[in-house]
Design an enzyme around this catalytic site. Structure first.
Site, PDB file in Angstrom:
ATOM      1  N   SER A 187       0.817  -1.217   0.000  1.00  0.00           N
ATOM      2  CA  SER A 187       0.000   0.000   0.000  1.00  0.00           C
ATOM      3  C   SER A 187       0.851   1.267   0.000  1.00  0.00           C
ATOM      4  O   SER A 187       0.423   2.303  -0.484  1.00  0.00           O
ATOM      5  CB  SER A 187      -0.959  -0.004   1.196  1.00  0.00           C
ATOM      6  OG  SER A 187      -0.237  -0.067   2.407  1.00  0.00           O
ATOM      7  N   ASP A 237       2.193 -18.723 -11.937  1.00  0.00           N
ATOM      8  CA  ASP A 237       1.634 -20.063 -11.769  1.00  0.00           C
ATOM      9  C   ASP A 237       2.703 -21.038 -11.286  1.00  0.00           C
ATOM     10  O   ASP A 237       3.895 -20.724 -11.264  1.00  0.00           O
ATOM     11  CB  ASP A 237       0.937 -20.553 -13.051  1.00  0.00           C
ATOM     12  CG  ASP A 237       1.874 -20.771 -14.210  1.00  0.00           C
ATOM     13  OD1 ASP A 237       2.968 -21.340 -14.010  1.00  0.00           O
ATOM     14  OD2 ASP A 237       1.500 -20.405 -15.335  1.00  0.00           O
ATOM     15  N   ASN A 287       1.266  -4.417 -14.663  1.00  0.00           N
ATOM     16  CA  ASN A 287       0.198  -5.379 -14.944  1.00  0.00           C
ATOM     17  C   ASN A 287      -0.831  -5.428 -13.811  1.00  0.00           C
ATOM     18  O   ASN A 287      -1.596  -6.373 -13.715  1.00  0.00           O
ATOM     19  CB  ASN A 287       0.766  -6.766 -15.237  1.00  0.00           C
ATOM     20  CG  ASN A 287       1.630  -7.304 -14.116  1.00  0.00           C
ATOM     21  OD1 ASN A 287       1.938  -6.594 -13.155  1.00  0.00           O
ATOM     22  ND2 ASN A 287       2.036  -8.554 -14.224  1.00  0.00           N
ATOM     23  N   TYR A 304       6.201 -21.944 -13.066  1.00  0.00           N
ATOM     24  CA  TYR A 304       7.345 -21.021 -13.074  1.00  0.00           C
ATOM     25  C   TYR A 304       8.185 -21.331 -11.840  1.00  0.00           C
ATOM     26  O   TYR A 304       8.113 -20.646 -10.814  1.00  0.00           O
ATOM     27  CB  TYR A 304       6.855 -19.571 -13.078  1.00  0.00           C
ATOM     28  CG  TYR A 304       7.930 -18.545 -13.337  1.00  0.00           C
ATOM     29  CD1 TYR A 304       8.554 -18.460 -14.579  1.00  0.00           C
ATOM     30  CD2 TYR A 304       8.317 -17.650 -12.353  1.00  0.00           C
ATOM     31  CE1 TYR A 304       9.545 -17.511 -14.827  1.00  0.00           C
ATOM     32  CE2 TYR A 304       9.297 -16.695 -12.591  1.00  0.00           C
ATOM     33  CZ  TYR A 304       9.906 -16.638 -13.819  1.00  0.00           C
ATOM     34  OH  TYR A 304      10.885 -15.695 -14.064  1.00  0.00           O
TER      35      TYR A 304
END
Length: 144
Positions: free
Chosen positions: A64, A82, A76, A85
């Site tokens: 934050s 996932d 992104n 990787y």
């Protein structure tokens, strides 16, 4: 309890820790000093590779305070890593865009992650009507 195997690429960042009762998000740190000019894009190395449990993925987001402290945004919005990787050289990185000149120091906490179970398989059925009342508008209020 799922186990995550982790490889560190440097001994110069603090080890990951899960702080039970405080948050279920785990902080990640820059593994090298990074200087950026306003308008630049970089992949900030996080100094870790992990083997997530089968059937899980990691959701990676800024802390934050990241924008306030460093003037960077994650390009992104939410990174999804996932469980495939997981190679020895598959270091996690945070893709960022600098809105101002900034310096991130090695070991600064810049993002966080949590693991989630993969979405179950779903099917889609096309219908002429959903048969539900229209809320109108958008968002939680349903008003424009």
């Amino acid at each position: 309890m799922p186990e995550i195997r982790i490889k560190y690429f440097t001994e110069e960042i603090d080890k990951l820790e899960y702080i039970d009762g405080k948050s279920d998000w785990i902080d990640l740190r820059a593994s090298e000093d990074v200087e950026m000019k306003a308008g630049e894009f970089k992949l900030i190395p996080l100094g870790v590779a992990m083997e997530l449990p089968k059937g899980y993925e990691a959701h990676l987001v800024p802390r934050s305070s990241t924008f306030k402290n460093y003037g960077i945004i994650q390009t992104n919005s939410c990174g999804i890593i996932d469980c495939t990787y997981c190679g020895d050289e598959d270091m996690w990185r945070m893709p960022v865009y600098a809105t101002r000149d900034t310096r991130i120091r090695k070991n600064d906490r810049i993002c966080q992650f949590r693991i989630m179970e993969n979405q179950p398989k779903v099917t889609f059925s096309q219908v002429e009507s959903l048969g539900n009342e229209n809320r109108g508008g958008f968002g939680s209020t349903g008003k424009q």
